[in-house]
Design an enzyme around this catalytic site. Sequence first.
Site, PDB file in Angstrom:
ATOM      1  N   SER A  64       0.852  -1.189   0.000  1.00  0.00           N
ATOM      2  CA  SER A  64       0.000   0.000   0.000  1.00  0.00           C
ATOM      3  C   SER A  64       0.886   1.235   0.000  1.00  0.00           C
ATOM      4  O   SER A  64       2.062   1.174   0.422  1.00  0.00           O
ATOM      5  CB  SER A  64      -0.882   0.001   1.252  1.00  0.00           C
ATOM      6  OG  SER A  64      -1.508   1.258   1.450  1.00  0.00           O
TER       7      SER A  64
ATOM      8  N   TYR B  62      -1.099  -0.760  10.650  1.00  0.00           N
ATOM      9  CA  TYR B  62      -1.428  -1.099   9.263  1.00  0.00           C
ATOM     10  C   TYR B  62      -0.300  -0.663   8.325  1.00  0.00           C
ATOM     11  O   TYR B  62       0.182  -1.444   7.502  1.00  0.00           O
ATOM     12  CB  TYR B  62      -2.746  -0.457   8.843  1.00  0.00           C
ATOM     13  CG  TYR B  62      -3.046  -0.692   7.375  1.00  0.00           C
ATOM     14  CD1 TYR B  62      -3.414  -1.955   6.928  1.00  0.00           C
ATOM     15  CD2 TYR B  62      -2.929   0.336   6.439  1.00  0.00           C
ATOM     16  CE1 TYR B  62      -3.671  -2.190   5.572  1.00  0.00           C
ATOM     17  CE2 TYR B  62      -3.184   0.112   5.094  1.00  0.00           C
ATOM     18  CZ  TYR B  62      -3.546  -1.157   4.667  1.00  0.00           C
ATOM     19  OH  TYR B  62      -3.781  -1.388   3.332  1.00  0.00           O
TER      20      TYR B  62
END
Length: 246
Positions: free
Chosen positions: A134, A147
């Site tokens: 990501s 995350y």
Amino acid sequence: MKTAFITGATSGIGAAAARRFVAGGWRVIATGRRQDRLDALAAELGEALHPIAFDMRDEAAREAAVAGLPVDFAGVDLLLNNAGLALGTAPAQGACLSDWQAMIDTNIVGVVAMTHRLLPTLIERRGAIVNLSSVAAIYPYTGGNVYGGTKAFVRQFSLGLRSDLHGTGVRVTSIEPGMVETEFTTVRTGDRAASDTLYAGADPMTAEDIAETIWWIATLPPHLNINALELMPVSQSFAGFQVART
């Protein structure tokens, strides 16, 4: 006929990738936690798709999933490590430890374990590994804490694999998307209305955009490797630094 092993295929990018690879003439092993979603995907895509329901955090289930593959699906040419979790949006000081642990177990341990299990086959078949990282791996944001840390691990793990697998013919790519409108967004915000508000008017990328990119990478000539690929919609760009003023 080539075979792709796709984790997290019950929705979003994983489901879109399953559809794209079957449309391209591949067999697909589709995994995820929700049996009903996998059954629906199998009904849609037919015999080219082999569904297996299990939780990536379950070691015994991971092993059984691979060990029990039918002969026609056992020769895996591509591993798409797509399954991942983003739980909670609170800053670290207000975060839930169990959310952190679940993200680590899924986004890191699950990816590492599945990769390790399939490496012998991928090396034998001179296959490919595509890991879903990501932009959060590089660009921090409030509430991204663990995350973002797990996705940074995925990115660095991919680059490390690329180095380790030098000379084997196995290709490794880290895909690093920015804003993508999928069910994942709702899970992270915990509310469809909040998700809609977050992306309202932003024209984000779609799951199909990312699936098409993965297909492109998988079907490049075998002497080409995309090490890492960062994607954002045109509406998204880099944010400025935060400054706290007294």
